[in-house]
Design an enzyme around this catalytic site. Structure first.
Site, PDB file in Angstrom:
ATOM      1  N   HIS A  90     -21.164  20.067  71.816  1.00 62.02           N
ATOM      2  CA  HIS A  90     -19.901  19.714  71.003  1.00 62.02           C
ATOM      3  C   HIS A  90     -19.506  18.168  71.142  1.00 62.02           C
ATOM      4  CE1 HIS A  90     -15.877  19.491  69.143  1.00 62.02           C
ATOM      5  NE2 HIS A  90     -15.465  19.088  70.281  1.00 62.02           N
ATOM      6  N   ASP A 119     -28.405  -5.593  48.716  1.00 65.89           N
ATOM      7  CA  ASP A 119     -28.830  -4.380  49.489  1.00 65.89           C
ATOM      8  C   ASP A 119     -28.270  -4.874  50.931  1.00 65.89           C
ATOM      9  OD1 ASP A 119     -30.104  -2.023  50.896  1.00 65.89           O
ATOM     10  OD2 ASP A 119     -31.169  -1.870  48.946  1.00 65.89           O
ATOM     11  N   TRP A 155     -20.395  15.797  78.182  1.00 69.88           N
ATOM     12  CA  TRP A 155     -21.294  14.788  77.386  1.00 69.88           C
ATOM     13  C   TRP A 155     -21.427  13.722  78.291  1.00 69.88           C
ATOM     14  CZ3 TRP A 155     -20.245   9.626  75.070  1.00 69.88           C
ATOM     15  CH2 TRP A 155     -18.850   9.261  75.541  1.00 69.88           C
ATOM     16  N   SER A 182     -31.843   4.439  66.860  1.00 68.77           N
ATOM     17  CA  SER A 182     -31.394   4.378  65.358  1.00 68.77           C
ATOM     18  C   SER A 182     -30.055   3.461  65.531  1.00 68.77           C
ATOM     19  CB  SER A 182     -31.157   5.647  65.072  1.00 68.77           C
ATOM     20  OG  SER A 182     -29.989   5.777  63.944  1.00 68.77           O
ATOM     21  N   SER A 183     -29.322   3.616  66.544  1.00 66.31           N
ATOM     22  CA  SER A 183     -27.806   2.772  66.411  1.00 66.31           C
ATOM     23  C   SER A 183     -28.317   1.503  66.530  1.00 66.31           C
ATOM     24  CB  SER A 183     -26.916   3.037  67.640  1.00 66.31           C
ATOM     25  OG  SER A 183     -26.442   4.424  67.486  1.00 66.31           O
ATOM     26  N   HIS A 266     -16.957   3.138  77.362  1.00 61.69           N
ATOM     27  CA  HIS A 266     -15.806   2.447  77.071  1.00 61.69           C
ATOM     28  C   HIS A 266     -15.889   1.657  75.709  1.00 61.69           C
ATOM     29  CE1 HIS A 266     -11.746   2.947  77.034  1.00 61.69           C
ATOM     30  NE2 HIS A 266     -11.691   1.608  76.529  1.00 61.69           N
ATOM     31  N   GLU A 268     -18.015   2.229  73.560  1.00 66.89           N
ATOM     32  CA  GLU A 268     -18.262   3.377  72.807  1.00 66.89           C
ATOM     33  C   GLU A 268     -17.220   3.854  72.072  1.00 66.89           C
ATOM     34  OE1 GLU A 268     -21.021   4.631  71.495  1.00 66.89           O
ATOM     35  OE2 GLU A 268     -20.278   6.470  70.549  1.00 66.89           O
ATOM     36  N   TYR A 270     -14.422   2.196  71.395  1.00 66.78           N
ATOM     37  CA  TYR A 270     -14.013   1.360  70.415  1.00 66.78           C
ATOM     38  C   TYR A 270     -15.118   1.279  69.200  1.00 66.78           C
ATOM     39  CZ  TYR A 270     -10.483   0.655  73.278  1.00 66.78           C
ATOM     40  OH  TYR A 270      -9.250   0.829  74.252  1.00 66.78           O
ATOM     41  N   SER A 281      -7.378  -0.749  57.326  1.00 65.73           N
ATOM     42  CA  SER A 281      -6.887  -2.193  56.852  1.00 65.73           C
ATOM     43  C   SER A 281      -7.109  -2.399  55.379  1.00 65.73           C
ATOM     44  CB  SER A 281      -7.483  -3.268  57.699  1.00 65.73           C
ATOM     45  OG  SER A 281      -7.152  -2.986  59.024  1.00 65.73           O
ATOM     46  N   HIS A 315     -11.540   2.908  84.366  1.00 65.08           N
ATOM     47  CA  HIS A 315     -10.189   3.788  84.473  1.00 65.08           C
ATOM     48  C   HIS A 315     -10.740   5.199  83.928  1.00 65.08           C
ATOM     49  CE1 HIS A 315     -10.018   2.660  79.853  1.00 65.08           C
ATOM     50  NE2 HIS A 315     -10.556   3.793  79.979  1.00 65.08           N
ATOM     51  N   HIS A 316     -12.150   5.430  83.848  1.00 63.46           N
ATOM     52  CA  HIS A 316     -12.622   6.845  83.675  1.00 63.46           C
ATOM     53  C   HIS A 316     -12.784   7.397  85.076  1.00 63.46           C
ATOM     54  CE1 HIS A 316     -13.005   6.469  79.239  1.00 63.46           C
ATOM     55  NE2 HIS A 316     -13.300   5.417  79.477  1.00 63.46           N
ATOM     56  N   THR A 341      -4.058  -3.656  70.500  1.00 63.94           N
ATOM     57  CA  THR A 341      -3.845  -2.491  69.646  1.00 63.94           C
ATOM     58  C   THR A 341      -2.415  -2.382  68.941  1.00 63.94           C
ATOM     59  OG1 THR A 341      -5.299  -1.473  71.373  1.00 63.94           O
ATOM     60  CG2 THR A 341      -4.457   0.041  69.694  1.00 63.94           C
ATOM     61  N   LYS A 344      -2.087  -4.474  66.106  1.00 62.61           N
ATOM     62  CA  LYS A 344      -2.837  -3.928  64.878  1.00 62.61           C
ATOM     63  C   LYS A 344      -1.764  -3.007  64.108  1.00 62.61           C
ATOM     64  CE  LYS A 344      -6.816  -3.995  64.002  1.00 62.61           C
ATOM     65  NZ  LYS A 344      -7.923  -4.869  63.930  1.00 62.61           N
ATOM     66  N   ARG A 463     -10.209  20.369  82.702  1.00 65.23           N
ATOM     67  CA  ARG A 463     -11.000  20.652  81.497  1.00 65.23           C
ATOM     68  C   ARG A 463     -12.276  21.371  81.885  1.00 65.23           C
ATOM     69  NH1 ARG A 463     -13.244  14.401  80.144  1.00 65.23           N
ATOM     70  NH2 ARG A 463     -14.065  15.621  78.555  1.00 65.23           N
TER      71      ARG A 463
END
Lengths: 550, 370
Positions: A90, A119, A155, A182-183, A266, A268, A270, A281, A315-316, A341, A344, A463
């Site tokens: 998931h 293009d 994950w 790909s990314s 991390h 990732e 963002y 925006s 921090h993870h 943040t 924004k 979790r």
């Protein structure tokens, strides 16, 4: 004004050796060839979007599998092994298969239109970056059926646990390699397009915010996708080729993986959030009928978030046992992210302030985004406080937090984007009533699903457990009901899109929202080829003036 | 901190009412100073957040209701103001400083594991905890006590669940009240995480490394938590239960455990008979091996069957080697005693349909360890 009727055909460009059949029909392949050989940014954008929707449904079904098991205490449907495979797939599928490709798809479809480019910069590489995705998805799905089942370590794939699984883990590693390639290719394409193919007069500081967030996001992606590829390759060699990067018995360190993973992980976060900021925006100024407030500070805030995102990864890992200095450093840096943040959010509200707002579906999703993303931001602030994180680390509080930023954040912005640009894509207007219903339905059931998880986390529910002590029963039951209703609502979204493609509630004008950005200057539906000659400077300046950028 | 708590309570009424219901809407009732500090910190931060929340969303919803096209409001075209940009960058930064200051103090207190009076090593295993009282020279395993029949509801077979469903163990960790206890965490296989919500501690248990944390429980009682790092199949089924007892009771308990440990110790020089070795091996197997290889040796998933396996029916030295050193998903079992390893290997070679005739003695294992 339409491209085919563009009066400024080929001024100075003079490269057209097939100017005679300028109606383009002869380049357009039909049937499956159109999609497999696709090099047109709109076709590839469409492929990305449909692919990500298919993955969203796949990952969503897995989520429902999780919620079904957690509806009551005890094991009802799945063995714990399979439950862990569900949570893992998931996560991987939603992050790499649904959210990221959806934003790449949007960038593909919209950037050339918004920047006035014909293009993407590398049309053939664009084809290749998309077509790596289905095999990767297939590897993940197949991994469920190999001996030992799919990867079941979450994950995050932490070793040594991820060293224990069967070949499903190897398939996941190869899938991540493909997704990463790909990314990276997609990112190079997007960065090059933005840097080199903007319309005359559109300097970097005059680009639409969506282009800015795409630019910054894709720089992040180029920087960190190889880091993840390296981490999973080290897992692969630990598993099969006798290395000991992450095995203490050979002098390795399991925690090293966590540092590498989160150095990717991390930014990732963002990578999935910044394009959402970009979409919002675009939408809020359009429906507030007012230029975006504080454009420059928005750009700087986005860049600050991106830079800070490289300095907060641990921090993870507050419960991993770092020295006090590291604990303090990562706590302070993480708290600091709240500043840009917040800027924004304040700018979005200032954009709404004294506007003339109307609340069509895209605006509803954008406002919903601002509200719920802010809630996710607040819970992120709570989690950043290292001692409080001691209680919350690896509990449902974290699950609630990241679903507020990824579902109500990234996903809601994607829904908003789809409703916003659907008239341009299909040439038809969607049903406003149906769109609003989809919004309110999603909004209510999202909160029913995820808000109680804050309480579960506070009370200490870990979790990734298939069964739980009895005091967690009622909130889990509520969350499960919410999840099934939320899931059902997304089928309604599919219906809305198909209904719009088939005619919707009527033809869409070129600029249904009266928005000043360039994509609305081409007819609806956007012809297969647009901006073959750059928009002339007067047109660009008119749009920029309306955005208060000129 | 008193002022901040007052703010928090005043500003965040929902949290206030939730807080009265223990362990359901909020943290478990704190039992240590650190846990109290964390609760206060959380309340203070929620208070600040509530104020910001009300202010920001108040402005936004005011705008949403007043500045609508449908109510005839026309847009004003301002779009930039450097002063407000600077203000709404600086003010949040200052608010963060007042959040960070008390938090930093708690971080430093959490990390101060000096001067502990009791040191206990908590070892994570797939899927239970082992506790070793390093100062007193004994240890034991603490496993889930909830019967499998309560857990498995497949096909309506589930039994009624007990009060402490999934939060009950065969033998809890016992610690003295009002005493600084240092917990060293490590693991035998994958990363686990040892924690106790009521005590405000959580520390990953990492194989090959020792980490530490500490707590000092305020009062006598039984407290319950769970493993909080995904560690494989039975991650949800390895609870942590701590029984806090008076200092006198603790001393009595330690004396008893030390005597039991002495009595139960195997004589490493004893020469065992085959049938008693097999019987001993079965208990070792069921406690350590059956989780993966299954009680009947049939294996499953990535875990190979022992019934008819090449290793269990091959040279005994190879069998001993894999148990001692592990391979792939098979961990090293050096933590078992010589007698236990000899027994379990002997058992495996004479069970599940395996018909070997050889056996090991503790001294063979001792020799192989070198």
């Amino acid at each position: 004004m339409s491209t085919t009727a563009n009066p400024t055909i080929d001024l100075g460009a003079g490269h057209h050796d097939h100017a005679h059949d300028h109606d383009h029909d002869h380049h357009t392949l039909t049937g499956w060839r159109r999609w497999v050989y696709a090099t047109n940014h709109k076709d590839i954008g469409t492929l990305y979007l449909w692919f990500s929707f298919a993955m969203f449904i796949t990952g969503g079904l897995m989520a429902l599998g999780i919620r079904a098991e957690l509806f009551t205490p005890g094991l009802q449907f799945w063995q714990p092994e399979f439950f862990n495979q569900l949570t893992t797939l998931h996560g991987v599928i939603m992050v790499f298969g649904a959210i990221m490709p959806a934003f790449t798809g949007l960038a593909n479809w919209m950037l050339p239109l918004m920047l006035g480019a014909p293009d993407m910069a590398f049309a053939r590489m664009n084809n290749w970056s998309f077509w790596l995705l289905p095999p990767a998805a297939l590897l993940l799905i197949i991994s469920l059926f190999v001996p030992g089942g799919a990867a079941a370590g979450g994950w995050t794939l932490y070793p040594p646990l991820s060293l224990q699984f069967g070949m499903g883990m190897d398939l996941a590693i190869f899938a991540i390699h493909l997704l990463g390639i790909s990314s990276i290719m997609g990112s190079i394409n997007i960065i090059t397009t933005i840097l080199n193919m903007r319309a005359p007069g559109m300097t970097l500081m005059k680009m639409p915010m969506f282009a800015w967030t795409a630019l910054i996001t894709n720089y992040l992606l180029v920087a960190v996708a190889p880091v993840l590829a390296g981490a999973v390759t080290m897992l692969l060699t630990d598993r099969h080729f006798g290395t000991h990067f992450f095995k203490a018995v050979g002098g390795g360190d399991p925690v090293l993986f966590q540092h590498i993973f989160w150095f990717f992980g991390h930014p990732e976060v963002y990578i999935m959030a910044l394009p959402a900021f970009g979409v919002v925006s675009q939408i809020i100024p359009t429906f507030a009928r007012k230029p975006l407030f504080g454009y420059h500070s928005m750009v700087y805030a986005t860049a600050s978030i991106a830079i800070l995102s490289f300095m907060v990864w641990a921090h993870h890992m507050f419960s991993v046992g770092m020295p006090a200095t590291a604990q303090l450093f990562f706590m302070f840096m993480t708290m600091l992210i709240a500043v840009p943040t917040g800027v924004k959010v304040f700018n979005w509200i200032a954009t709404m302030w004294q506007g003339s707002m109307s609340f069509e579906t895209p605006m509803l999703f954008a406002v919903g985004f601002v509200c719920l993303f802010t809630v996710g931001g607040f819970s992120g602030l709570v989690l950043s406080i290292a001692p409080v994180d001691t209680q919350m680390h690896d509990t449902y509080y974290v699950v609630a937090h990241f679903h507020y930023v990824l579902v109500a954040g990234a996903l809601f912005s994607l829904f908003g984007a789809v409703y916003y640009w659907l008239p341009k894509w299909t040439g038809n207007m969607y049903s406003e009533r149906a769109g609003k219903f989809h919004f309110w339905w999603s909004m209510v059931w999202f909160n029913v699903t995820f808000f109680p998880m804050h309480f579960l986390g506070l009370a200490g529910m870990p979790r990734r457990i298939p069964d739980y002590p009895l005091q967690f029963t009622d909130f889990n039951a509520i969350a499960s009901v919410g999840a099934f209703c939320f899931g059902l609502g997304q089928l309604f979204f599919l219906y809305n899109v198909i209904h719009t493609i088939r005619g919707g509630v009527g033809k869409a004008p070129a600029n249904p929202w009266d928005s000043p950005t360039l994509e609305w200057e081409v007819p609806s539906p956007a012809p297969h080829h647009t901006w073959e000659t750059p928009p002339d400077e007067a047109l660009v300046k008119k749009g920029l003036a309306a955005q208060a950028l000129e | 901190m008193r002022f901040s708590r007052a703010c928090a309570l005043a500003a965040f009424l929902p949290a206030c009412s939730f807080a009265t219901i223990d362990g359901r809407y909020n943290f478990q009732t704190p039992q240590t100073l650190i846990a109290h500090d964390i609760n206060n910190l959380h309340a203070w931060i929620m208070g600040v957040i509530a104020v910001i929340f009300v202010a920001v969303f108040g402005v936004m919803f005011y705008s949403i209701f007043k500045h609508r096209k449908s109510s005839g409001h026309s847009a004003r075209h301002f779009h930039e103001n450097t002063t407000v940009e600077i203000l709404w960058t600086l003010i949040p930064a200052l608010i963060l400083v007042v959040m960070a200051w008390p938090a930093a103090k708690v971080v430093l207190a959490q990390k101060d594991t000096r001067d502990a009076e009791v040191t206990i090593k908590a070892t994570g295993y797939q899927w239970f905890w082992g506790y070793d009282y390093l100062d007193y020279g004994f240890g034991y395993k603490s496993k889930l006590a909830t019967p499998r029949d309560q857990i498995e509801n497949y096909k309506d077979k589930g039994q009624a669940k007990g009060e402490h469903y999934l939060l009950e163990v065969t033998e809890p960790l016992v610690v003295p009240v009002g005493t600084k206890v240092r917990v060293l965490t490590t693991s035998n296989d994958v990363i686990h995480s040892w924690g106790m919500p009521a005590f405000g501690v959580k520390q990953d248990a990492i194989p090959g490394f020792i980490r530490d944390t500490w707590f000092k429980a305020d009062r006598v009682g039984t407290f319950r938590g769970q493993c909080v790092e995904l560690c494989g199949r039975d991650h949800g089924f390895m609870p942590i239960v701590i029984s806090v007892v008076s200092k006198d009771d603790f001393k009595t308990w330690v004396d008893k455990k030390q005597k039991d440990a002495k009595a139960a110790a195997d004589d490493p020089n004893k020469v065992w008979k085959l049938d008693e070795m097999i019987a001993r091996g079965k208990t070792v197997y069921d406690a350590n091996c059956a989780a993966c290889h299954k009680a009947d040796g049939a294996g499953g998933g990535p875990f190979p069957a022992l019934a008819g396996s090449k290793i269990a029916n091959g040279p005994i030295a190879g069998h001993l080697d894999i148990v001692l050193h592990g391979k792939g998903a098979m961990p090293s079992w050096q933590g078992l005693s010589d007698t236990e390893i000899a027994a379990v290997i002997t058992y495996e070679r004479h069970s599940f349909g395996n018909k070997m005739t050889d056996m090991l003695q503790p001294k063979d294992v001792k020799a192989a360890r070198k």
